[in-house]
Design a protein around this motif. Structure first.
Motif, PDB file in Angstrom:
ATOM      1  N   UNK A   1       0.899  -1.135  -0.017  1.00  0.00           N
ATOM      2  CA  UNK A   1       0.017   0.085   0.015  1.00  0.00           C
ATOM      3  C   UNK A   1       0.913   1.269   0.015  1.00  0.00           C
ATOM      4  N   UNK A   2       0.163   2.579  -0.029  1.00  0.00           N
ATOM      5  CA  UNK A   2       1.024   3.884  -0.226  1.00  0.00           C
ATOM      6  C   UNK A   2       0.390   4.484   0.738  1.00  0.00           C
ATOM      7  N   UNK A   3       1.119   4.748   1.926  1.00  0.00           N
ATOM      8  CA  UNK A   3       0.862   5.509   3.138  1.00  0.00           C
ATOM      9  C   UNK A   3       0.983   6.908   2.779  1.00  0.00           C
ATOM     10  N   UNK A   4       0.140   7.583   3.559  1.00  0.00           N
ATOM     11  CA  UNK A   4       0.308   9.404   3.486  1.00  0.00           C
ATOM     12  C   UNK A   4       1.702   9.450   4.409  1.00  0.00           C
TER      13      UNK A   4
ATOM     14  N   UNK B   1      -2.300  -2.261  -3.304  1.00  0.00           N
ATOM     15  CA  UNK B   1      -3.717  -2.033  -3.815  1.00  0.00           C
ATOM     16  C   UNK B   1      -4.185  -0.404  -3.828  1.00  0.00           C
ATOM     17  N   UNK B   2      -2.840   0.420  -3.394  1.00  0.00           N
ATOM     18  CA  UNK B   2      -3.257   1.752  -3.591  1.00  0.00           C
ATOM     19  C   UNK B   2      -3.139   2.473  -2.323  1.00  0.00           C
ATOM     20  N   UNK B   3      -3.591   3.665  -2.144  1.00  0.00           N
ATOM     21  CA  UNK B   3      -3.324   4.580  -1.054  1.00  0.00           C
ATOM     22  C   UNK B   3      -3.437   6.056  -1.183  1.00  0.00           C
ATOM     23  N   UNK B   4      -2.353   6.704  -1.029  1.00  0.00           N
ATOM     24  CA  UNK B   4      -2.550   8.091  -0.942  1.00  0.00           C
ATOM     25  C   UNK B   4      -1.467   8.900  -1.789  1.00  0.00           C
TER      26      UNK B   4
END
Length: 312
Positions: free
Chosen positions: A115-118, A147-150
């Motif tokens: 995932x991509x954190x903020x 799966x995605x994120x920020x």
């Protein structure tokens, strides 16, 4: 019960979806289904699947979904603050999407992101991961399960791969405000930047949303070699709106505009530079990275390590 849920979801769709004409067309189709009894007797999971399928038939938007809320979100409550707190806790417990960070034999860095954190939540974790691979001679980002994120998180990760703040990564047009925000590489980052060394990005058919932006930005700027499968194809930044304690609708509220291509990956995915099955992508990327190390290494220790790894 299903009638109320659907009516409330369609009200949100009409109010929030960035394509009003499509929102109205999809709502009309689903309302006709509702009047015909198409959703009678369905469980919430079945209802979500059926409505989501109808939304996709009209809008072809993979971010547009009606679904059962995650258990932690159900337990948290229905307000925006409740959802944000639950999301932040999920990020913490999953190590901000950073599943693995290591130095592979031959002085090759490897970072697996699910995932991509903020940066506000996981910026220190991003910096720590990049510090661990800062002295490697080539770097592999594994996004095959991402799966995605920020978008701000994508900006931070990508910024480490450029020398300064002069690179335009992406732009996002917000439908509600009619404002376009430009994302440039950051002027300041904790730790070293990773420049003048090869980067490989692994993708799969499951790579989605912000994971796709991560790869698309780097491909458009020719900063990385993408290896694997064409990604899923979701380029519209999305908000989640609770419809009840147990159901939510996810609605795209903006769209990405790449400054190099003038478009995005919506519906078509990010096409890799080297097309391979996802389970073959790592081996190919690692081989390319090791060959680079063998050709450029000045350390005898690293050279011998890379040659040995290649032989294996």
């Amino acid at each position: 019960m299903s009638k109320t849920l659907i009516e409330d979801a369609l009200a949100i769709l009409r109010d929030k979806y960035m394509f009003p004409d499509k929102a109205e067309a999809a709502a009309a189709v689903i309302e006709a289904d509702l009047a015909a009894g198409e959703y009678d007797g369905l469980s919430e999971e079945e209802l979500g699947e059926r409505v989501t399928a109808r939304l996709f038939e009209v809008c072809a938007d993979r971010h547009l979904r009606f679904r059962v809320r995650a258990v932690d979100l159900q337990e948290a409550g229905e307000t925006e603050e409740d959802a944000e707190a639950a999301w932040n806790e999920r990020q913490r417990l999953t190590n901000y999407g950073i599943q693995r960070t290591e130095r592979l034999a031959g002085n090759v860095g490897y970072v697996k992101l699910t995932g991509v954190t903020s940066p506000g939540n996981g910026g220190r974790a991003i910096a720590a991961a990049m510090e661990l691979v800062a002295n490697t001679d080539a770097l592999i980002f594994d996004l095959t399960a991402n799966r995605g994120g920020d978008p701000d998180g994508v900006q931070m990760w990508n910024s480490y791969l450029f020398a300064d703040s002069e690179t335009h990564l992406n732009s996002i047009y917000d439908a509600a405000t009619k404002h376009t925000r430009d994302f440039w590489t950051l002027a300041y980052l904790p730790g070293q930047r990773y420049v003048d060394k090869p980067v490989y990005v692994l993708t799969s058919g499951s790579t989605f949303s912000a994971g796709e932006e991560f790869a698309y930005n780097l491909k458009a700027l020719r900063r990385a070699t993408l290896i694997g499968e064409t990604t899923r194809g979701g380029a519209h930044p999305t908000d989640q709106f609770p419809v009840s304690k147990t159901m939510e609708i996810t609605v795209p509220v903006a769209r990405s505009i790449n400054p190099v291509t003038g478009t995005n990956w919506e519906g078509v995915g990010v096409v890799p530079d080297i097309a391979l099955a996802a389970d073959e992508a790592f081996g190919h990327a690692y081989t390319l990275a090791l060959r680079h190390v063998v050709e450029t290494a000045t350390s005898q220790l690293v050279l011998e390590e890379a040659r040995s790894a290649l032989e294996k």
